[in-house]
Design a protein around this motif. Structure first.
Motif, PDB file in Angstrom:
ATOM      1  N   THR A   1       3.459   4.620 -17.175  1.00 21.99           N
ATOM      2  CA  THR A   1       2.334   3.694 -17.218  1.00 21.99           C
ATOM      3  C   THR A   1       2.087   3.065 -15.852  1.00 21.99           C
ATOM      4  OG1 THR A   1       3.806   1.923 -17.990  1.00 21.99           O
ATOM      5  CG2 THR A   1       2.621   3.186 -19.667  1.00 21.99           C
TER       6      THR A   1
ATOM      7  N   CYS B   1      -0.869   3.986 -13.407  1.00 20.16           N
ATOM      8  CA  CYS B   1      -2.158   3.271 -13.391  1.00 20.16           C
ATOM      9  C   CYS B   1      -2.135   2.082 -12.439  1.00 20.16           C
ATOM     10  CB  CYS B   1      -2.521   2.791 -14.792  1.00 20.16           C
ATOM     11  SG  CYS B   1      -2.883   4.114 -15.963  1.00 20.16           S
TER      12      CYS B   1
ATOM     13  N   GLU C   1      -4.324  15.052 -22.275  1.00 22.39           N
ATOM     14  CA  GLU C   1      -4.724  14.093 -21.252  1.00 22.39           C
ATOM     15  C   GLU C   1      -4.321  14.560 -19.860  1.00 22.39           C
ATOM     16  OE1 GLU C   1      -4.210   9.397 -19.981  1.00 22.39           O
ATOM     17  OE2 GLU C   1      -3.867   9.967 -22.074  1.00 22.39           O
TER      18      GLU C   1
ATOM     19  N   ARG D   1      -8.277   7.062 -14.371  1.00 24.92           N
ATOM     20  CA  ARG D   1      -7.681   7.160 -15.700  1.00 24.92           C
ATOM     21  C   ARG D   1      -8.769   7.481 -16.704  1.00 24.92           C
ATOM     22  NH1 ARG D   1      -7.879   3.496 -19.578  1.00 24.92           N
ATOM     23  NH2 ARG D   1      -8.409   1.776 -18.164  1.00 24.92           N
TER      24      ARG D   1
ATOM     25  N   GLU E   1     -10.158   6.187 -22.294  1.00 24.82           N
ATOM     26  CA  GLU E   1      -9.300   5.814 -23.415  1.00 24.82           C
ATOM     27  C   GLU E   1      -7.863   6.293 -23.207  1.00 24.82           C
ATOM     28  OE1 GLU E   1     -10.544   3.862 -25.661  1.00 24.82           O
ATOM     29  OE2 GLU E   1     -12.569   4.021 -24.805  1.00 24.82           O
ATOM     30  N   GLY E   2      -7.499   6.581 -21.967  1.00 21.52           N
ATOM     31  CA  GLY E   2      -6.198   7.180 -21.697  1.00 21.52           C
ATOM     32  C   GLY E   2      -5.147   6.190 -21.244  1.00 21.52           C
ATOM     33  N   ARG E   3      -3.939   6.734 -20.957  1.00 15.23           N
ATOM     34  CA  ARG E   3      -2.813   5.895 -20.569  1.00 15.23           C
ATOM     35  C   ARG E   3      -2.263   6.238 -19.196  1.00 15.23           C
ATOM     36  NH1 ARG E   3       2.658   7.931 -23.599  1.00 15.23           N
ATOM     37  NH2 ARG E   3       3.452   6.327 -22.187  1.00 15.23           N
ATOM     38  N   TRP E   4      -2.692   7.367 -18.603  1.00 15.45           N
ATOM     39  CA  TRP E   4      -2.108   7.824 -17.354  1.00 15.45           C
ATOM     40  C   TRP E   4      -3.096   7.674 -16.197  1.00 15.45           C
ATOM     41  CZ3 TRP E   4       2.821   8.794 -18.486  1.00 15.45           C
ATOM     42  CH2 TRP E   4       3.153   9.327 -19.731  1.00 15.45           C
TER      43      TRP E   4
END
Length: 230
Positions: free
Chosen positions: A63, A66, A121, A206, A209-212
Motif C-alpha cells: 500500500t 501509493c 489490477e 493508481r 478503485e484500486g489499491r496499488w
C-alpha cells in the motif's frame, strides 16, 4: 549541457540494475533490504553518488506504493514482501555531475517477480503506464509548453480511469546539475519543451478503485522534432 551520450551511459546503468534486481527479490525482502541491494548494485557498476538528496534508491512496497514522498523525507520500511505484492523502485544515480533517473514497477506473484502478471489490477497498471508513455511520444512537440503536456496527460490519466498520486501533481522534471534548477511538467509552466535538454516522464498513478500505485519513468529528449528515449 554535456553530451547526450554521457547521460545515456549513466541511465543505462540504472536500467541494467532495474532489469536485474527483479530476479533477486524474495519473500523476506523489505524496502530497506531492496534499497540497500540496489545501491550496492549501482556501486558495483561504478555509481556511488546520487543527485536526489541522500536517496539513490526510493523503494515502496504494498500500500506504500501509493505514497508520494520526497527523497528528503523517505525512510524505507521493514514490512516483508510476502508472496504477493507490488514493488516500485526509483533510482537516482549520479556520476561526475551527470544524472540518471529511472523507475520501474515489479509485480510479485507466487513468491517471485513476473513480467506478465496474472492479477487484474497489476495488468491494468502495467498497461496504463505503457499507454501513457506511448501517447507522450505521439503528442509531445518541441514548441509546446510543459503546461500543455501536463493538461494532455491529466486528461489521458482520467480517461484511463486512473488517479494521479504525485504530491506536487507533476508528471516529470528537467535533468539539471542541481535540484533547485529543475522545471516540472506541471500546471502553469509556460516553458517550452524545446528550451530544455532532457526531461523525465514519470506518472505515478493508481486505478480509481484500486489499491496499488504504479510507476514507470524514462528520460526523454528531442533530436530535432523527434522525441527520443534516453
Amino acid at each position: 549541457m554535456r553530451q547526450v551520450e554521457e547521460y545515456q551511459a549513466v541511465q543505462a546503468i540504472a536500467k541494467e540494475v532495474l532489469a536485474e534486481i527483479g530476479g533477486t527479490l524474495i519473500v523476506s525482502d523489505t524496502e530497506a533490504t531492496i534499497a540497500r541491494r540496489a545501491q550496492q548494485m549501482l556501486a558495483d557498476r561504478g555509481i556511488t553518488e546520487t543527485w536526489y538528496y541522500d536517496c539513490p534508491a526510493l523503494v515502496l512496497i504494498g500500500t506504500r506504493s501509493c505514497l508520494s514522498i520526497s527523497g528528503r523525507n523517505y525512510v524505507p520500511a521493514d514490512e516483508p514482501l510476502g508472496n504477493f505484492n507490488l514493488v516500485t523502485i526509483d533510482l537516482s544515480p549520479c556520476r561526475e555531475g551527470i544524472w540518471g533517473d529511472c523507475a520501474r514497477s515489479f509485480y510479485f506473484e507466487n513468491s517471485h517477480a513476473v513480467r506478465e502478471p496474472e492479477d487484474t489490477e497489476f495488468r491494468q497498471g502495467k498497461e496504463a503506464l505503457a499507454i501513457l508513455h506511448a501517447r507522450l511520444q505521439q503528442f509531445a512537440k518541441p514548441d509546446m509548453s510543459f503546461d500543455d503536456l501536463w493538461r494532455f496527460m491529466k486528461d489521458e490519466i482520467q480517461e484511463l480511469r486512473f488517479v494521479e498520486l504525485d504530491f506536487l501533481s507533476n508528471y516529470g522534471h528537467t535533468i539539471e546539475t542541481n535540484l533547485a534548477a529543475r522545471s516540472y511538467i506541471e500546471e502553469g509552466n509556460a516553458r517550452s519543451l524545446r528550451s530544455v535538454n532532457l526531461f523525465t516522464f514519470e506518472p505515478h498513478i493508481r486505478p480509481a478503485e484500486g489499491r496499488w500505485g504504479f510507476k514507470h519513468e524514462e528520460i526523454y529528449y528531442f533530436d530535432g522534432k523527434v522525441l527520443c528515449v534516453l
